[in-house]
Write a protein that holds these residues in place. Structure first.
Motif, mmCIF file in Angstrom:
data_model
loop_
_atom_site.group_PDB
_atom_site.id
_atom_site.type_symbol
_atom_site.label_atom_id
_atom_site.label_comp_id
_atom_site.label_asym_id
_atom_site.label_seq_id
_atom_site.Cartn_x
_atom_site.Cartn_y
_atom_site.Cartn_z
ATOM 1 N N LYS A 5 0.931 -1.246 0.091
ATOM 2 C CA LYS A 5 -0.011 -0.049 0.059
ATOM 3 C C LYS A 5 0.931 1.186 -0.145
ATOM 4 N N SER A 6 1.893 1.248 0.711
ATOM 5 C CA SER A 6 2.711 2.449 0.617
ATOM 6 C C SER A 6 3.359 2.962 -0.410
ATOM 7 N N SER A 11 2.773 6.538 -5.553
ATOM 8 C CA SER A 11 2.665 6.668 -6.851
ATOM 9 C C SER A 11 1.347 7.592 -6.986
ATOM 10 N N ARG A 12 0.377 7.632 -6.111
ATOM 11 C CA ARG A 12 -0.470 8.637 -6.147
ATOM 12 C C ARG A 12 -0.164 10.085 -6.014
ATOM 13 N N GLN A 13 0.685 10.236 -4.945
ATOM 14 C CA GLN A 13 1.289 11.288 -4.580
ATOM 15 C C GLN A 13 2.014 11.861 -5.835
ATOM 16 N N GLY A 17 1.414 15.649 -7.793
ATOM 17 C CA GLY A 17 2.558 16.496 -7.835
ATOM 18 C C GLY A 17 2.827 16.748 -9.179
ATOM 19 N N GLY A 18 2.799 15.797 -10.020
ATOM 20 C CA GLY A 18 2.993 15.938 -11.443
ATOM 21 C C GLY A 18 2.044 17.024 -12.060
#
Length: 130
Positions: A5-6, A11-13, A17-18
């Protein structure tokens, strides 16, 4: 294969951010376009300086506001006198080339009056804040 999960959270962060960086970059790019600049707008550069000392008074502006659109160009020019400069001609309607003249306001130096003519007719005005 499943990721912990981490790693998915990271990857979502990274994706968020992108997107934020891309949005910020596009915003900066839009502000670099000539139409967003305060001292210069698209097609608003002086083509020819006529009288660099010209400043338009409140009285001249008030008299101009009484002239209806479609009146003679000569009548407007008698009120306003020589412009600071002539701007690049543009085509407002098909088959009609418009000439523009710019006047700096005496009482508001950051504001300019741009007068539009089509042939020998007064076609209107607008204010340009530089």
């Amino acid at each position: 294969m499943q990721y912990p999960k981490s790693e998915r959270f990271n990857s979502r962060q990274l994706m968020a951010g992108g997107v934020v960086l891309l949005s910020f970059g596009l915003l900066l790019d839009l502000h670099s376009l000539p139409s967003f600049l305060s001292k210069r707008t698209s097609g608003e550069l002086c083509q020819e300086v006529v009288q660099s000392q010209t400043k338009l008074s409140r009285q001249q502006l008030a008299r101009l506001l009484t002239v209806p659109e479609g009146d003679k160009k000569q009548k407007v020019q008698e009120i306003l006198k020589d412009p600071y400069c002539k701007l690049v001609d543009l085509q407002v309607r098909v088959g009609a080339t418009a000439q523009r003249e710019a006047y700096q306001l005496e009482f508001e130096p950051q504001t300019w009056l741009v007068v539009l003519y089509e042939g020998d007719q007064y076609a209107g005005y607008r204010f340009n804040i530089r």
